[in-house]
Design a protein around this motif. Structure first.
Motif, PDB file in Angstrom:
ATOM      1  N   LEU A  37       0.827  -1.199   0.000  1.00 52.33           N
ATOM      2  CA  LEU A  37       0.000   0.000   0.000  1.00 52.33           C
ATOM      3  C   LEU A  37       0.865   1.254   0.000  1.00 52.33           C
ATOM      4  O   LEU A  37       0.562   2.240  -0.686  1.00 52.33           O
ATOM      5  N   VAL A  74      -0.229   3.907   5.254  1.00 57.45           N
ATOM      6  CA  VAL A  74      -0.931   3.323   6.384  1.00 57.45           C
ATOM      7  C   VAL A  74      -0.367   3.902   7.675  1.00 57.45           C
ATOM      8  O   VAL A  74       0.839   3.874   7.906  1.00 57.45           O
ATOM      9  N   ILE A 105      -7.473  -1.171   9.659  1.00 54.32           N
ATOM     10  CA  ILE A 105      -6.350  -0.463   9.040  1.00 54.32           C
ATOM     11  C   ILE A 105      -6.712   1.009   8.908  1.00 54.32           C
ATOM     12  O   ILE A 105      -7.823   1.361   8.507  1.00 54.32           O
ATOM     13  N   PHE A 148      -5.490   4.883   7.549  1.00 54.69           N
ATOM     14  CA  PHE A 148      -4.613   5.621   6.643  1.00 54.69           C
ATOM     15  C   PHE A 148      -4.258   6.980   7.224  1.00 54.69           C
ATOM     16  O   PHE A 148      -5.012   7.557   8.026  1.00 54.69           O
ATOM     17  N   ASN A 189      -7.066   6.153  -1.820  1.00 57.62           N
ATOM     18  CA  ASN A 189      -6.366   5.208  -0.951  1.00 57.62           C
ATOM     19  C   ASN A 189      -7.288   4.073  -0.520  1.00 57.62           C
ATOM     20  O   ASN A 189      -6.881   2.899  -0.498  1.00 57.62           O
ATOM     21  N   THR A 243      -7.812   1.759  -3.389  1.00 51.39           N
ATOM     22  CA  THR A 243      -6.630   0.922  -3.580  1.00 51.39           C
ATOM     23  C   THR A 243      -6.608  -0.232  -2.585  1.00 51.39           C
ATOM     24  O   THR A 243      -6.299  -1.374  -2.932  1.00 51.39           O
ATOM     25  N   LEU A 244      -6.944   0.053  -1.327  1.00 55.60           N
ATOM     26  CA  LEU A 244      -6.978  -0.995  -0.305  1.00 55.60           C
ATOM     27  C   LEU A 244      -7.966  -2.093  -0.666  1.00 55.60           C
ATOM     28  O   LEU A 244      -7.676  -3.284  -0.522  1.00 55.60           O
ATOM     29  N   ARG A 245      -9.138  -1.712  -1.151  1.00 56.69           N
ATOM     30  CA  ARG A 245     -10.199  -2.679  -1.405  1.00 56.69           C
ATOM     31  C   ARG A 245      -9.773  -3.718  -2.448  1.00 56.69           C
ATOM     32  O   ARG A 245     -10.228  -4.857  -2.414  1.00 56.69           O
ATOM     33  N   VAL A 278      -5.893  -5.589  -0.796  1.00 53.91           N
ATOM     34  CA  VAL A 278      -5.971  -6.582   0.271  1.00 53.91           C
ATOM     35  C   VAL A 278      -6.478  -7.921  -0.257  1.00 53.91           C
ATOM     36  O   VAL A 278      -6.052  -8.985   0.201  1.00 53.91           O
TER      37      VAL A 278
END
Length: 509
Positions: free
Chosen positions: A247, A254, A268, A270, A281, A284-286, A289
């Motif tokens: 990430l 993070v 988590i 950010f 962001n 991107t995480l979705r 992960v």
């Protein structure tokens, strides 16, 4: 294109005795709706650049300029050569916040930057054959047509979890060159532009819960068993380290991660950023992960199961347009919201019913609203408080970040761009309205509201609240509201309760 900007100015803000803020409030009062220009696709490199700089359309749509394209493309070409990239993903968000992408061989990247990448419109809008009276299609476009993905080059990143692959986040346009009015990212950028025109900027960050499961066992066509959902943050450090490091390399910094309420549930956080980056962001995480989890033979899910919550919190504060002064912080030394902050919060409270529809958009998401109540009710009061994590709107006045509001209405399945857009729209309406008189914390434990705020427990009732909220209808756009409501009604009509968990796990994984 019809103008679908934020709510009309109603009343002026009160003077707090601060000359800088008075000037800003005066600017807010002078805010007027703008007629936006539409980007036109070019076939010449010299005419086009997709940059992250402030545009001149007034709606967040970016108008390219030659120097930025040349500079960014030079840097990107160096990155592509250095990392021996073979593919570039052109990613866009659908209405659920899930990434829909097309991968392009690296040698065709510059050509696609200029012309865009075509994708069937139905990939993003997700309603099979919508009725003509449900959705107003713009000009020559229709549900069965293509849309065009145009990359925002500032989001170009090499993906650490995908071999020799990079990604770039895209804005979506119709084939006639107009922004897709149902695009969540476009709607969020337009609201941020309205906020900037009013003399403010938003510093925000998402806090997400998600679950990590062991490899599933399929029992029958409708049932999936997860025999070992026992991952905690100190049980599988390589997975967590690869996720957090990945990430970071995609630009999503993070701040912290930890195990959460249940075995297998992670949280988590950010670092806060200005503008659209906070939602980028989260987007991107979705995706990240899920891809990292697959490498370790796990399954990641943001879906909310009955009995516990995967939350998606938006922590945010309002700043001056230069990003130098937190407008929620009082200079008096007293830990309380300023008048500006109280008015922003009043807007969130006023529109909480409609906000909840966008922030808890599935039947299971809404069960957590009533988890503390034993009474069978149709709605629950909207709560707020200082440093109280149990409230829907938690005002945090401690730490180095300064005063900020946590919007805790959201679930992890909500689209982060819609969460950001709706929060800004509601907050702006609070700044522009005098519907409620705000009492300080020493005078009262609540705001005086013309009408008490209630959150519907049923998704059907929340859809009605969204349809009837004229402010959010205008801010987010009639076309989007009609499409979103039509999509949710379709999902409700076709929902199989006993298969809901599996259906959403399959989609959101």
């Amino acid at each position: 294109m019809n103008n679908e900007n934020s709510c009309d100015m109603k009343h002026s803000l009160r003077d707090e005795g601060n000359e800088t803020e008075a000037t800003r409030m005066s600017k807010l009062r002078r805010t007027r709706k703008k007629v936006t220009k539409q980007p036109v696709f070019s076939t010449e490199v010299g005419e086009m650049d997709i940059s992250n700089s402030k545009d001149n359309t007034g709606d967040g749509t970016q108008i390219p300029t030659t120097p930025h394209l040349s500079s960014r493309m030079k840097h990107i070409k160096q990155e592509m050569a250095k990392n021996h990239l073979q593919f570039v993903r052109f990613e866009a968000t659908d209405l659920h916040g899930v990434s829909r992408s097309k991968s392009i061989p690296a040698q065709f990247f510059q050509e696609k930057v200029i012309h865009g990448v075509c994708m069937p419109r139905g990939y993003l809008e997700l309603i099979p054959n919508p009725k003509d009276d449900e959705v107003d299609h713009i000009r020559a476009t229709c549900f069965n047509s293509d849309i065009v993905l145009m990359p925002e080059l500032s989001t170009f990143r090499v993906l650490p979890w995908a071999e020799r692959t990079a990604r770039v986040i895209c804005d979506t346009f119709t084939v006639t060159g107009e922004p897709l009015l149902t695009s969540p990212r476009y709607i969020a950028k337009r609201q941020l532009s309205q906020l900037q025109d009013s003399g403010f900027s938003l510093l925000s960050a998402f806090i997400y819960d998600f679950c990590i499961f062991a490899v599933p066992e399929i029992i029958n066509s409708k049932t999936i068993s997860f025999p070992a959902s026992t991952l905690l943050n100190n049980h599988d450090q390589p997975f967590i380290q690869e996720l957090v490091d990945g990430l970071y390399h995609t630009g999503a910094n993070v701040e912290s991660f930890s195990s959460s309420t249940r075995p297998g549930q992670m949280e988590i956080c950010f670092l806060p950023e200005f503008g659209i980056s906070a939602a980028d962001n989260a987007f991107t995480l979705r995706t990240g992960v899920k891809e990292v989890a697959r490498k370790y033979n796990y399954i990641a899910s943001f879906f909310i199961e009955t009995g516990f919550c995967n939350s998606g919190i938006l922590s945010h504060s309002l700043w001056d347009v230069e990003g130098k002064t937190n407008m929620f912080c009082s200079n008096s030394g007293i830990e309380e919201l300023t008048i500006t902050g109280k008015k922003w919060l009043a807007g969130l409270l006023k529109h909480s019913a409609a906000l909840s529809c966008l922030m808890a958009p599935a039947v299971s998401c809404r069960k957590r609203y009533s988890k503390e109540s034993k009474d069978l009710k149709e709605s629950v009061p909207t709560t707020w408080g200082y440093n109280d994590n149990s409230c829907a709107f938690n005002i945090k006045c401690h730490g180095e970040k300064g005063t900020r509001i946590e919007n805790k209405l959201g679930s992890a399945t909500a689209n982060p761009y819609l969460v950001l857009a709706a929060t800004v729209a509601a907050g702006l309406d609070g700044l522009q309205s005098s519907d409620g008189v705000l009492a300080g914390p020493h005078d009262s434990t609540d705001f005086y509201q013309a009408k008490s705020s209630e959150i519907p427990l049923k998704l059907e009732d929340a859809l009605v609240a969204l349809e009837e909220d004229q402010c959010l209808r205008q801010a987010l756009g009639e076309t989007f509201i009609r499409y979103f409501v039509a999509m949710k009604k379709y999902e409700l009509e076709n929902e199989e309760t006993d298969a809901e968990r599996n259906k959403f796990l399959e989609y959101f994984i």
